[in-house]
Write an enzyme that holds these catalytic residues in place. Structure first.
Site, PDB file in Angstrom:
ATOM      1  N   LYS A  86       0.532  -1.364  -0.350  1.00  0.00           N
ATOM      2  CA  LYS A  86       0.148   0.186   0.237  1.00  0.00           C
ATOM      3  C   LYS A  86       0.772   1.389   0.022  1.00  0.00           C
ATOM      4  CE  LYS A  86      -3.194   3.076   0.312  1.00  0.00           C
ATOM      5  NZ  LYS A  86      -4.439   3.504   1.362  1.00  0.00           N
ATOM      6  N   LYS A  88       0.495  11.285   5.266  1.00  0.00           N
ATOM      7  CA  LYS A  88       1.379  10.168   6.506  1.00  0.00           C
ATOM      8  C   LYS A  88       1.332   9.089   5.695  1.00  0.00           C
ATOM      9  CE  LYS A  88      -2.160   7.430   6.605  1.00  0.00           C
ATOM     10  NZ  LYS A  88      -3.174   6.302   6.149  1.00  0.00           N
TER      11      LYS A  88
HETATM   12  P1  NA7 Z   1     -11.586   9.485   7.616  1.00  0.00           P
HETATM   13  O1  NA7 Z   1     -12.281   9.779   6.918  1.00  0.00           O
HETATM   14  O2  NA7 Z   1     -10.183  10.396   8.350  1.00  0.00           O
HETATM   15  O3  NA7 Z   1     -12.436   8.510   9.133  1.00  0.00           O
HETATM   16  C1  NA7 Z   1     -11.229   8.292   9.900  1.00  0.00           C
HETATM   17  C2  NA7 Z   1     -11.670   7.210  10.569  1.00  0.00           C
HETATM   18  O4  NA7 Z   1     -10.431   7.189  11.936  1.00  0.00           O
HETATM   19  C3  NA7 Z   1     -12.861   7.439  11.877  1.00  0.00           C
HETATM   20  O5  NA7 Z   1     -13.984   6.849  12.090  1.00  0.00           O
HETATM   21  C4  NA7 Z   1     -12.366   7.816  13.034  1.00  0.00           C
HETATM   22  O6  NA7 Z   1     -12.948   8.322  14.118  1.00  0.00           O
HETATM   23  C5  NA7 Z   1     -11.088   7.324  13.665  1.00  0.00           C
HETATM   24  N1  NA7 Z   1     -10.314   7.651  14.270  1.00  0.00           N
HETATM   25  C6  NA7 Z   1      -9.938   8.397  14.281  1.00  0.00           C
HETATM   26  N2  NA7 Z   1      -8.648   8.366  15.142  1.00  0.00           N
HETATM   27  C7  NA7 Z   1      -8.984   7.731  15.779  1.00  0.00           C
HETATM   28  C8  NA7 Z   1      -8.727   7.071  17.358  1.00  0.00           C
HETATM   29  N3  NA7 Z   1      -7.856   7.495  18.256  1.00  0.00           N
HETATM   30  N4  NA7 Z   1      -9.408   6.145  17.740  1.00  0.00           N
HETATM   31  C9  NA7 Z   1     -10.468   5.244  17.189  1.00  0.00           C
HETATM   32  N5  NA7 Z   1     -11.534   5.681  15.502  1.00  0.00           N
HETATM   33  C10 NA7 Z   1      -9.977   6.862  15.135  1.00  0.00           C
HETATM   34  O7  NA7 Z   1     -10.592   8.711   6.405  1.00  0.00           O
HETATM   35  P2  NA7 Z   1     -10.279   7.199   5.895  1.00  0.00           P
HETATM   36  O8  NA7 Z   1     -11.775   6.789   5.632  1.00  0.00           O
HETATM   37  O9  NA7 Z   1     -11.029   8.700   4.011  1.00  0.00           O
HETATM   38  O10 NA7 Z   1      -9.119   6.579   5.540  1.00  0.00           O
HETATM   39  C11 NA7 Z   1      -9.597   5.114   6.562  1.00  0.00           C
HETATM   40  C12 NA7 Z   1      -8.258   4.444   6.028  1.00  0.00           C
HETATM   41  O11 NA7 Z   1      -8.302   4.597   5.059  1.00  0.00           O
HETATM   42  C13 NA7 Z   1      -7.586   5.808   6.640  1.00  0.00           C
HETATM   43  O12 NA7 Z   1      -6.107   4.344   6.904  1.00  0.00           O
HETATM   44  C14 NA7 Z   1      -6.421   5.660   5.517  1.00  0.00           C
HETATM   45  O13 NA7 Z   1      -4.755   6.325   4.758  1.00  0.00           O
HETATM   46  C15 NA7 Z   1      -7.241   5.272   4.346  1.00  0.00           C
HETATM   47  P3  NA7 Z   1     -14.294   9.902  14.323  1.00  0.00           P
HETATM   48  O14 NA7 Z   1     -15.131   9.490  13.326  1.00  0.00           O
HETATM   49  O15 NA7 Z   1     -13.323  11.030  14.349  1.00  0.00           O
HETATM   50  O16 NA7 Z   1     -14.441   9.215  15.853  1.00  0.00           O
END
Ligand code: NA7
Length: 286
Positions: free
Chosen positions: A171, A239
């Site tokens: 990836k 990232k």
């Molecule tokens: P988004 O739309 O920025 O969503 C990120 C998700 O990660 C969202 O559900 C967040 O929850 C969750 N999140 C972020 N930090 C945490 C922690 N500390 N604990 C639990 N959950 C967390 O990203 P995408 O959907 O565009 O991308 C997801 C992945 O696919 C990423 O690795 C990309 O590089 C590729 P929230 O809603 O903020 O509570």
């Protein structure tokens, strides 16, 4: 596959979980900000109270969160996946992380008696909605076989890449190329228009030749329309570039072009474009 969990309902996770529900899977969802569960519950999903609860009540749990820190946070602690998973259950982390993080998570899950597969995806919002992601799986092969029906709903291909770490590495390689391409494409579009060329014509000419690709087409239109509606958040591309450059350090592989592209994405974050689409890198280049 009797029941599946889905942790993380951001841009990607929401679309992927929705496709599983629509395909008839028995899905339990969880998101840190619980308001994001409502749309999935309306489609027919159940709502779990913690990652532990979801992992304990589902045969296989998928996760799709932002970065290495988030992926680890889901697994650790009294409410984490490792605390709930138990013998034989499966955990499939589809977030984009580095190989070290993935191996740490694999260790936590296997110590708890569970099976682990990493499965980051290539593709952004639209392929997630259309179920045409490219799923890069590595880890426990029996779990890979068990989740194939779900991968077929979420993606158009899901090659098995070997030991944990190789999905993450694949990836990062793919996205590093993408970030580098977007950066030089933005420079070309800026240079051409400053020289008085028509942006639309530049796109048409590039598209007619060997460099034609869906990303230049899609992002090109966004640059010309100054529309940076988020399909792939710019902060996540930075990232990926950061993690790829770090992998280059680790393996003593020079990555001069990727390192410079990473700086452009860093500048874009500093300029306030972290939540916009990756195409917004153009704004700091033009
Ligand atoms: P988004 O739309 O920025 O969503 C990120 C998700 O990660 C969202 O559900 C967040 O929850 C969750 N999140 C972020 N930090 C945490 C922690 N500390 N604990 C639990 N959950 C967390 O990203 P995408 O959907 O565009 O991308 C997801 C992945 O696919 C990423 O690795 C990309 O590089 C590729 P929230 O809603 O903020 O509570």
């Amino acid at each position: 596959m009797a029941s599946v969990g889905f942790l993380g309902l951001g841009i990607m996770g929401k679309a992927m979980a929705a496709n599983l529900v629509k395909a008839g899977f028995d899905v339990t969802v969880w998101n840190r900000n619980s308001e994001k569960c409502a749309e999935l519950v309306a489609l027919g999903a159940r709502q779990g109270s913690t990652p532990k609860d979801v992992a304990a009540s589902c045969d296989i749990t998928f996760a799709m969160v932002s970065d290495p820190e988030a992926a680890l946070a889901l697994c650790q602690g009294p409410d984490g996946v490792a605390a709930g998973i138990g013998a034989g259950r499966g955990y499939v982390d589809m977030s984009t992380v580095n190989d070290t993080t993935s191996k740490t998570i694999a260790g936590l899950i296997s110590q708890a008696g569970g099976r682990f597969l990493e499965a980051p995806v290539s593709g952004t919002k639209k392929p997630a909605e259309d179920g045409t992601l490219i799923i890069l799986a590595a880890g426990d092969q029996s779990l890979y076989n068990d989740v194939k029906p779900a991968f077929e709903v979420m993606g158009k291909m899901s090659p098995y890449l070997g030991d944990v770490g190789q999905g993450a590495n694949m990836k990062l390689v793919v996205n590093m190329m993408m970030g580098g391409m977007l950066s030089i494409f933005s420079e070309g579009m800026s240079l051409g228009q400053k020289a008085g060329l028509d942006g639309r014509q530049i796109l048409d000419i590039v598209d007619a030749g060997a460099m034609s690709n869906p990303m230049f087409k899609g992002k090109g239109a966004m640059l010309l329309n100054e529309n940076y509606t988020t399909s792939f958040p710019l902060k996540h591309m930075q990232k990926d570039m950061r993690l790829a450059v770090a992998l280059g350090d680790q393996l003593e592989q020079p990555l001069p072009t990727a390192a410079i592209a990473n700086e452009a994405f860093k500048q874009a974050i500093k300029a306030g474009f972290a939540e916009e689409d990756i195409a917004a890198v153009y704004k700091v280049i033009k």
